[in-house]
Design an enzyme around this catalytic site. Structure first.
Site, PDB file in Angstrom:
ATOM      1  N   LYS A  78       7.188   6.313   5.290  1.00 36.83           N
ATOM      2  CA  LYS A  78       5.912   7.030   5.252  1.00 36.83           C
ATOM      3  C   LYS A  78       5.606   7.609   6.630  1.00 36.83           C
ATOM      4  O   LYS A  78       5.937   6.991   7.657  1.00 36.83           O
ATOM      5  CB  LYS A  78       4.828   6.022   4.832  1.00 36.83           C
ATOM      6  CG  LYS A  78       3.438   6.575   4.601  1.00 36.83           C
ATOM      7  CD  LYS A  78       2.503   5.450   4.093  1.00 36.83           C
ATOM      8  CE  LYS A  78       1.099   5.919   3.809  1.00 36.83           C
ATOM      9  NZ  LYS A  78       0.234   4.837   3.274  1.00 36.83           N
ATOM     10  N   SER A 153      -2.143   5.968  -1.073  1.00 40.82           N
ATOM     11  CA  SER A 153      -1.838   7.037  -0.151  1.00 40.82           C
ATOM     12  C   SER A 153      -0.353   7.225   0.103  1.00 40.82           C
ATOM     13  O   SER A 153       0.072   8.289   0.552  1.00 40.82           O
ATOM     14  CB  SER A 153      -2.534   6.775   1.183  1.00 40.82           C
ATOM     15  OG  SER A 153      -2.035   5.587   1.773  1.00 40.82           O
ATOM     16  N   SER A 177      -2.445   1.144  -1.539  1.00 43.83           N
ATOM     17  CA  SER A 177      -1.581   2.305  -1.317  1.00 43.83           C
ATOM     18  C   SER A 177      -0.091   2.080  -1.474  1.00 43.83           C
ATOM     19  O   SER A 177       0.676   3.047  -1.410  1.00 43.83           O
ATOM     20  CB  SER A 177      -1.839   2.897   0.063  1.00 43.83           C
ATOM     21  OG  SER A 177      -3.024   3.644   0.027  1.00 43.83           O
TER      22      SER A 177
HETATM   23  N1  GLN Z   1      -7.070   4.427  -1.994  1.00 43.79           N
HETATM   24  C1  GLN Z   1      -7.603   3.530  -1.013  1.00 43.79           C
HETATM   25  C2  GLN Z   1      -8.390   4.299   0.016  1.00 43.79           C
HETATM   26  O1  GLN Z   1      -8.522   5.453  -0.131  1.00 43.79           O
HETATM   27  C3  GLN Z   1      -6.520   2.713  -0.392  1.00 43.79           C
HETATM   28  C4  GLN Z   1      -5.771   3.430   0.649  1.00 43.79           C
HETATM   29  C5  GLN Z   1      -4.710   2.590   1.275  1.00 43.79           C
HETATM   30  O2  GLN Z   1      -4.363   1.527   0.775  1.00 43.79           O
HETATM   31  N2  GLN Z   1      -4.229   3.053   2.403  1.00 43.79           N
HETATM   32  O3  GLN Z   1      -8.871   3.761   0.968  1.00 43.79           O
END
Ligand code: GLN
Length: 486
Positions: A78, A153, A177
């Site tokens: 990532k 994400s 995420s």
């Molecule tokens: N979807 C969640 C957020 O927007 C989790 C994001 C993540 O785990 N980095 O914060």
């Protein structure tokens, strides 16, 4: 096709001399060139470095000195991890042009294990989002249906594994995420216990929640990836000194007499009927394998999202203060003075969701409101931790759906709240710092993958992997692949 193989299958080919790391790297780079214009998983492809790394791995196999199960294996990471000499954007314009002078510990450990890094994968800006639609560059597509999102994400990391654009990848999970995109793309995603894996060189979103973990084509691969990255790092004071077991060795012990908890709070209104049916069928499969199920209660689950969406923005507002146009990436031109330069740079460099979170977090931490919002959210966090502690006095693993639905369409969730609601089953696990794993558990009638979430005791990733392995062996979901014609 080499790109269709798992990490352990590819390693076996290298070992017996049926394929070389260079052949594997070339096969992946060719597939990326052919298919990534459709999937859009990669922000940066590091072809030359990959081929150079593969040549070194070739030489090790030739001389009979391979380094272990990841030697010569083509992987992706990532774009949230610092990579020495390679552009690291975090999905944000504000880091455009930022080239880190060092590798994140997890990247260094993969390289040390002999892995070949193919490139950097797309993500929601600063890991804030559940669809990759918040990437400042482009949206990654779900390989099972290109009109749908891969989740987020770490959407690029999940899509790359399912589309065979990397043998395995790394992502991060602050509030789902890793697990949510793994569920949407139909692969295995593991968020380790907070502290299991070093965060050094990971661009911080919410430091008390962020954790690094793998996406993999099967459970054994996830175990091999975790093995390579887990363990104490003197460069991250929150990384634990607890010894790391041999994950692959414990995989095949089965689930005979394993106590599996089913929390009623995770089977709620809004849970898609097909997802619920798949998860209930998976529970029956585990029972058939000898597991004992039991209902457990996690009564504060419903406050998880509210607490998360205060704590995560609060921490992000402080972490993102460093992007001011002075030290990294973008600096907006034409400023009258220093303050104006900060304002212009942050105004131009951050996207709408990041700005929303910085404002929410700053507000929640401001004098007069701190106790009412941030303080209260922290107390809710403790209650959620205690819920899990109590449940784990009676069971070894907790089973839930990973997400309330299968992958949604691009553009479908326009208001932030409906996007946040997608994280409802994921965030309590982060708030409690526990390990969580998503394993494929079937498909909807429309052909979209469904994920089963396994939640474990702190530092007991081994039980999650063993349970997932038993389930995977008893099912055939892994045999299905998305159709992606070049
Ligand atoms: N979807 C969640 C957020 O927007 C989790 C994001 C993540 O785990 N980095 O914060």
């Amino acid at each position: 096709m080499l790109t269709g193989l798992t990490v352990h299958e590819l390693a076996e080919r290298f070992k017996v001399g049926d394929a070389t790391p260079t052949q594997a790297a070339r096969a992946y780079l060719d597939r990326i060139a052919a298919l990534d214009p459709k999937v859009k998983a990669y922000l940066t492809v590091t072809g030359d470095a990959a081929l150079a790394g593969a040549a070194e791995a070739d030489a090790r196999f030739k001389s009979g000195t391979p380094r272990g199960p990841l030697d010569g294996i083509p992987l992706g990471v990532k774009d949230v991890f610092c990579t020495r000499g390679v552009r690291t954007t975090c999905g944000s314009k504000i880091l455009d042009g930022f080239v880190p002078p060092y590798d994140a510990t997890v990247v260094a450990r993969l390289v040390q294990a002999g892995a070949v890094i193919l490139g950097k994968l797309n993500m929601d800006e600063f890991a804030m989002g559940s669809s990759t639609e918040n990437s400042a560059y482009f949206t990654t597509r779900n390989p099972w249906d290109l009109s749908r999102v891969p989740g987020g994400s770490s959407g690029g990391s999940a899509a790359a594994v399912s589309a065979d654009l990397a043998a395995a990848t790394l992502g991060t999970d602050t509030g789902g995420s890793i697990r949510q995109p793994a569920a949407f793309c139909g692969n295995v995603g593991l968020k380790p216990t907070y502290g299991r894996v070093s965060r050094f060189g990971l661009v911080a979103f919410a430091s008390s929640l962020d954790q690094v973990g793998p996406f993999a084509k099967d459970v054994l691969d996830a175990a091999l990836m975790l093995q390579a990255i887990a363990g104490h790092d003197p460069l991250d004071s929150t990384s634990a000194t607890i010894p790391v077991p041999d994950y692959a060795a414990g995989l095949s012990r089965g689930v005979q007499s394993l106590r599996v908890g089913i929390p009623s709070e995770y089977f709620i209104e809004g849970l898609d009927a097909e997802v619920e049916a798949a998860v209930r069928a998976a529970i029956e499969t585990l029972k058939g394998l000898g597991a004992k199920t039991e209902s457990v209660s996690l009564p504060h689950t419903e406050y998880g999202l509210a607490a998360y969406y205060l704590i995560a923005p609060a921490e992000c507002s402080s972490n993102l203060a460093r992007y001011d146009g002075v030290k990294y990436g973008l600096r907006a031109p034409g400023a009258r003075d220093l303050l104006d330069m900060y304002n212009r740079t942050r105004g131009a460099g951050f996207g709408a969701e990041v700005k929303r979170r910085v404002m929410l977090g700053t507000y929640a931490l401001s004098a007069g409101y701190h106790e009412a919002y941030y303080g209260k959210a922290q107390r809710v966090r403790t209650l959620i931790q205690r819920d899990f502690q109590k449940a784990f006095e009676r069971v070894d693993v907790i089973v839930t759906p990973t997400t309330p639905s299968a992958a949604f369409r691009m553009g479908e969730k326009e208001d932030p709240l409906s996007m946040y609601l997608n994280d409802v089953f994921a965030v309590p696990v982060n708030l409690a710092g526990l390990p969580g794993l998503s394993v494929p558990a079937g498909f909807t009638k429309a052909g979209l993958p469904i994920g089963l979430q396994l939640i474990g005791k702190a530092f007991d990733e081994a039980t999650l992997l063993r349970t997932a392995k038993a389930y995977e062996t008893a099912t055939t979901w892994r045999e299905r692949k998305p159709e992606l014609a070049a």
